[in-house]
Design a protein around this motif. Structure first.
Motif, PDB file in Angstrom:
ATOM      1  N   TYR A 131       0.850  -1.181   0.000  1.00  0.00           N
ATOM      2  CA  TYR A 131       0.000   0.000   0.000  1.00  0.00           C
ATOM      3  C   TYR A 131       0.885   1.230   0.000  1.00  0.00           C
ATOM      4  N   LEU A 132       0.275   2.403  -0.091  1.00  0.00           N
ATOM      5  CA  LEU A 132       1.012   3.665  -0.149  1.00  0.00           C
ATOM      6  C   LEU A 132       0.928   4.347   1.211  1.00  0.00           C
ATOM      7  N   ARG A 133       2.065   4.491   1.860  1.00  0.00           N
ATOM      8  CA  ARG A 133       2.137   4.960   3.237  1.00  0.00           C
ATOM      9  C   ARG A 133       2.156   6.480   3.311  1.00  0.00           C
ATOM     10  N   ASP A 134       1.717   7.003   4.435  1.00  0.00           N
ATOM     11  CA  ASP A 134       1.718   8.437   4.721  1.00  0.00           C
ATOM     12  C   ASP A 134       2.713   8.705   5.845  1.00  0.00           C
ATOM     13  N   LEU A 135       3.099   9.983   5.998  1.00  0.00           N
ATOM     14  CA  LEU A 135       4.093  10.355   7.007  1.00  0.00           C
ATOM     15  C   LEU A 135       3.496  11.147   8.168  1.00  0.00           C
ATOM     16  N   TYR A 136       2.170  11.197   8.275  1.00  0.00           N
ATOM     17  CA  TYR A 136       1.546  12.063   9.277  1.00  0.00           C
ATOM     18  C   TYR A 136       1.943  11.690  10.705  1.00  0.00           C
ATOM     19  N   ASN A 137       2.215  10.414  10.976  1.00  0.00           N
ATOM     20  CA  ASN A 137       2.544   9.962  12.327  1.00  0.00           C
ATOM     21  C   ASN A 137       4.000   9.549  12.466  1.00  0.00           C
ATOM     22  N   ILE A 138       4.835  10.021  11.551  1.00  0.00           N
ATOM     23  CA  ILE A 138       6.233   9.582  11.485  1.00  0.00           C
ATOM     24  C   ILE A 138       7.167  10.703  11.912  1.00  0.00           C
ATOM     25  N   ASP A 139       8.078  10.384  12.811  1.00  0.00           N
ATOM     26  CA  ASP A 139       9.073  11.346  13.269  1.00  0.00           C
ATOM     27  C   ASP A 139      10.228  11.459  12.284  1.00  0.00           C
ATOM     28  N   ARG A 140      10.697  10.337  11.780  1.00  0.00           N
ATOM     29  CA  ARG A 140      11.761  10.336  10.785  1.00  0.00           C
ATOM     30  C   ARG A 140      11.776   8.984  10.067  1.00  0.00           C
ATOM     31  N   VAL A 141      12.534   8.918   8.982  1.00  0.00           N
ATOM     32  CA  VAL A 141      12.643   7.705   8.182  1.00  0.00           C
ATOM     33  C   VAL A 141      14.112   7.361   8.033  1.00  0.00           C
ATOM     34  N   GLU A 142      14.434   6.086   8.260  1.00  0.00           N
ATOM     35  CA  GLU A 142      15.814   5.630   8.171  1.00  0.00           C
ATOM     36  C   GLU A 142      15.929   4.579   7.078  1.00  0.00           C
ATOM     37  N   ALA A 143      16.817   4.829   6.123  1.00  0.00           N
ATOM     38  CA  ALA A 143      17.075   3.886   5.040  1.00  0.00           C
ATOM     39  C   ALA A 143      18.408   3.205   5.304  1.00  0.00           C
ATOM     40  N   LEU A 144      18.362   1.888   5.511  1.00  0.00           N
ATOM     41  CA  LEU A 144      19.559   1.092   5.727  1.00  0.00           C
ATOM     42  C   LEU A 144      19.859   0.359   4.434  1.00  0.00           C
ATOM     43  N   LYS A 145      21.015   0.627   3.861  1.00  0.00           N
ATOM     44  CA  LYS A 145      21.386   0.022   2.591  1.00  0.00           C
ATOM     45  C   LYS A 145      22.213  -1.231   2.827  1.00  0.00           C
ATOM     46  N   GLY A 146      21.902  -2.293   2.058  1.00  0.00           N
ATOM     47  CA  GLY A 146      22.576  -3.576   2.209  1.00  0.00           C
ATOM     48  C   GLY A 146      21.789  -4.494   3.127  1.00  0.00           C
ATOM     49  N   PRO A 147      21.893  -5.818   2.939  1.00  0.00           N
ATOM     50  CA  PRO A 147      21.157  -6.780   3.762  1.00  0.00           C
ATOM     51  C   PRO A 147      21.517  -6.663   5.239  1.00  0.00           C
ATOM     52  N   ASN A 148      20.527  -6.815   6.099  1.00  0.00           N
ATOM     53  CA  ASN A 148      20.736  -6.832   7.547  1.00  0.00           C
ATOM     54  C   ASN A 148      19.744  -7.799   8.163  1.00  0.00           C
ATOM     55  N   ALA A 149      19.789  -9.057   7.689  1.00  0.00           N
ATOM     56  CA  ALA A 149      18.839 -10.066   8.159  1.00  0.00           C
ATOM     57  C   ALA A 149      19.060 -10.417   9.621  1.00  0.00           C
ATOM     58  N   MET A 150      20.248 -10.154  10.156  1.00  0.00           N
ATOM     59  CA  MET A 150      20.492 -10.441  11.568  1.00  0.00           C
ATOM     60  C   MET A 150      19.520  -9.675  12.461  1.00  0.00           C
ATOM     61  N   ILE A 151      19.124  -8.465  12.014  1.00  0.00           N
ATOM     62  CA  ILE A 151      18.173  -7.657  12.763  1.00  0.00           C
ATOM     63  C   ILE A 151      16.754  -7.848  12.249  1.00  0.00           C
TER      64      ILE A 151
END
Length: 712
Positions: A131-151
């Protein structure tokens, strides 16, 4: 297929509750709370373009320069200054990430050459429905590049995008904002919260939008409300509970087709007026309803250990229908249209438990993490093909004039021989451990491993229960390691090397891709090698750089000798360089931007040697805010995207472009601020996104939006 009518639960009731007299009590002193998660240090107003700390990549509060992974944080101040409201707005200033069109009904980020609709999270919890998300309830957005399946577990093939939500923090927040502008842009939002007493606090965010578009007969109507309540049960224990209801109703806009003929050795988007809609907007609608309950329990033990348990129960009801363009004939007189609809109902239940404690062995300091995750996803999917003409017609496409590419005739929606009607249940049980080691002020390391037991039971409801292909089960046991080494020649500088592995089981992003031929195949494997450097030039300015190579293997493709048989191949390789800059060059000059060089190709199979789709070689973005007076500011930004292929066919090229944006900021008083944002300042014609060779979305002409924000 008919779809549910939009629900009419009034947003005003929730906002009225937030604005009740209880919300205006005097501010008490904030109590002692067990932990502070995902902290962003802010100096001044616009200095919040830079973040210094995050918990997303490690599940522990860690300075960004001590995380051996490329991370871009889009902060609240940047979201405000650019009047962002959706995920496509966010990624414009994230190096190495673009946004595909997603058939006009879903967020589809492309991270390091991997397109995904499932690698999206909120507060570290999976939010993988289309779906298409909105930012009304979001403080910030973090983009992590590269796989991080451990987390994050399965998926995360090219990285993940995590939204950090607004939470009660015992501070008074009372703010109402409105935005209006070009093409009847109309949006209001509210953010209200404060302490109730020393032990409890609340926060309520809400939004309502009803906007048109530069695209003919396009409209989006969405609203959401998200109340959250926190209580400190004791000095050592806190509980936070939140609930979100969100609705989105819009036209599914799949853009315009490509030229039928080759010019100068390549095909590009059809030369059409950007506003022209191909298909039928009246029968191309998208509805998405999201109801999500979240709960967080935190407890501090004596000695510095912290136990955290987080639960997310989310119900998604998604329907989309589209009448969309295909190929244009060679004479450029007609265009082919097709149609289908799809309904998805999904319930996600996830629970994560993390124990974090600090220890020392001799001179080595440890931040230790041990955790477990349990998840259950119940998914139902139903698809119908659109047959053009009277009931009983067998025509799955229709030709319409290119100079009037609309279809208003009858469409019969029914299942074709291959349309899905299925039900699947996916379950996951995971254990993970991680150690962040500090050997000396100069040397650090992070090592961890995760084990996932992932199973899927898939039922094809179009087959009789006795059919051996009606019920398919698949189980994978996945080990996902992660390791990184950090060298700090001085405290503000870090140089790192990292290695990580992630898997995508045969369940597919939408839990519907299992078949008798691929159920026993090993999951897709993603291996990432990365070198990078991070430099906090000063407390309000950070520079980052990374070079990476991402290998994708165990990809299912048709056999070259027998297309009816599937085989595994070493699928693709992506490599690149990413550079980012965020913060303040001076007290009056604030910047956010980055550059990425990327290259990716298919290594085997019928598409061997082809460049990955939606992967521009060069991208660049830079946003500047200048505070020219005490109450006045101006902004100016540029975005460049190199040419790229619309699809893996490499048949259609999406041309390169440079777009310029501007803004003016005015603080009329301590309580009222106004801003004007102008997008595409010089009215450049360009392509904003693509989904396939004939679904290419033209970018917006020049647009102006006025935002008013009142704090009380």
């Amino acid at each position: 297929m008919p779809h549910p009518a939009p629900r009419a639960t009034p947003l005003a009731l929730a906002l009225a509750l937030a604005l009740s007299p209880a919300a205006h009590a005097a501010d008490p002193a904030p109590p002692r709370k067990p932990t502070e998660l995902d902290k962003v240090e802010v100096v001044g107003k616009a200095d919040a373009y830079v973040a210094t700390e995050s918990s997303t990549a490690t599940k522990t509060p860690t300075p960004l320069r001590d995380i051996p992974q490329s991370i871009t944080v889009v902060t609240q101040q940047l979201i405000r200054d650019q009047a962002m409201s959706n995920m496509a707005d966010v990624v414009r200033y994230v190096p190495g990430v673009t946004m595909a069109q997603g058939e006009g009904n879903r967020d589809t980020p492309v991270l390091r050459g991997n397109s995904s609709t499932s690698d999206l999270y909120v507060d570290g919890m999976r939010d993988d429905v289309q779906y298409l998300r909105d930012l009304y309830n979001i403080d910030r957005v973090e983009a992590l590049k590269g796989p991080n399946a451990m987390i994050f577990g399965r998926g995360g093939s090219g990285g993940v995008i995590n939204r950090v939500s607004k939470q009660p923090n015992w501070k008074t927040v009372r703010e109402v904002s409105a935005q209006f502008g070009s093409w009847d842009k109309r949006r209001i939002a509210a953010d209200v919260g404060q302490a109730i007493n020393d032990a409890s606090a609340f926060r309520v965010t809400g939004v309502f939008e009803d906007s048109d578009s530069y695209r003919d007969d396009y409209n989006v109507r969405r609203w959401g409300v998200n109340p959250t309540f926190s209580v400190s049960i004791s000095d050592d224990t806190a509980v936070t509970v939140g609930y979100e209801h969100f609705e989105d109703d819009r036209v599914a806009d799949r853009g315009q087709p490509s030229e039928p003929n080759t010019f100068n050795g390549r095909r590009t988007k059809l030369d059409a007026v950007p506003s022209v809609f191909f298909g039928d907007p009246d029968r191309s609608d998208v509805t998405a309803y999201v109801d999500a309950l979240t709960a967080l329990v935190e407890h501090d033990f004596a000695g510095g250990a912290t136990l955290r348990n987080r639960t997310r129960i989310a119900n998604y009801d998604k329907f989309y229908q589209n009448v969309f363009p295909g190929a244009v004939n060679a004479a450029r007189t007609q265009v082919n249209l097709s149609a289908y609809n799809n309904a998805t109902q999904r319930t996600n239940v996830f629970n994560q438990t993390d124990l974090v404690w600090n220890a020392s062995t001799g001179s080595v300091k440890h931040t230790l993490l041990a955790g477990a995750e349990l998840g259950h996803q119940d998914n139902a999917n139903l698809r119908h093909t659109g047959y053009f003409g009277a009931p009983g017609s067998t025509a799955t496409s229709v030709l319409v004039p290119l100079d009037n590419p609309r279809y208003t005739g009858p469409i019969d929606w029914r299942q074709s021989a291959t349309d899905a009607r299925n039900h699947s249940v996916a379950s996951v049980g995971a254990l993970y451990v991680q150690d962040q080691l500090e050997f000396s002020p100069q040397w650090q390391a992070i090592v961890g491993v995760r084990f996932d037991h992932f199973s899927v039971d898939f039922t094809n409801e179009r087959l009789e229960p006795s059919d051996p292909n009606a019920n398919i089960s698949s189980t994978d046991n996945l080990w996902s390691p992660r390791a990184g080494v950090i060298y700090k020649p001085t405290e503000p500088v870090s140089i790192y090397a990292s290695y990580s592995i992630a898997y995508q089981p045969r369940a597919g992003e939408q839990l519907a891709s299992l078949s008798p031929t691929n159920k026993a195949f090993d999951p897709e494997k993603f291996t990432n090698y990365e070198l990078g450097a991070k430099w906090d030039i000063n407390p309000t300015l950070a520079f980052t750089a990374a070079v990476y190579q991402l290998e994708r293997t165990n990809v299912v493709v048709p056999s070259a000798t027998d297309p009816t048989i599937s085989v595994l191949v070493d699928g693709q390789r992506a490599k690149g360089v990413e550079v980012g800059l965020a913060g303040s060059l001076a007290t009056w000059w604030h910047v956010m931007g980055g550059y990425a060089w990327q290259d990716g190709e298919v290594l085997a199979g019928a598409d061997k040697g082809k460049r990955l789709a939606q992967l521009p070689q060069d991208t660049f973005s830079l946003w500047n805010r200048f505070d020219v007076a005490e109450r006045w500011g101006v902004g100016f930004g540029a975005q460049y995207r190199d040419e790229m292929f619309a699809q893996l066919t490499n048949a259609v090229t999406v041309k390169s472009f440079t777009r310029y944006d501007a803004a003016v900021f005015f603080d009329a008083s301590d309580n009222l601020s106004l801003q004007l944002n102008i997008e595409n300042l010089f009215d450049k014609e360009y392509v904003s996104a693509a989904n396939s060779d004939n679904n290419i979305l033209p970018g917006s002409p020049r647009a102006a939006y006025v935002s008013l924000r009142y704090a009380f």
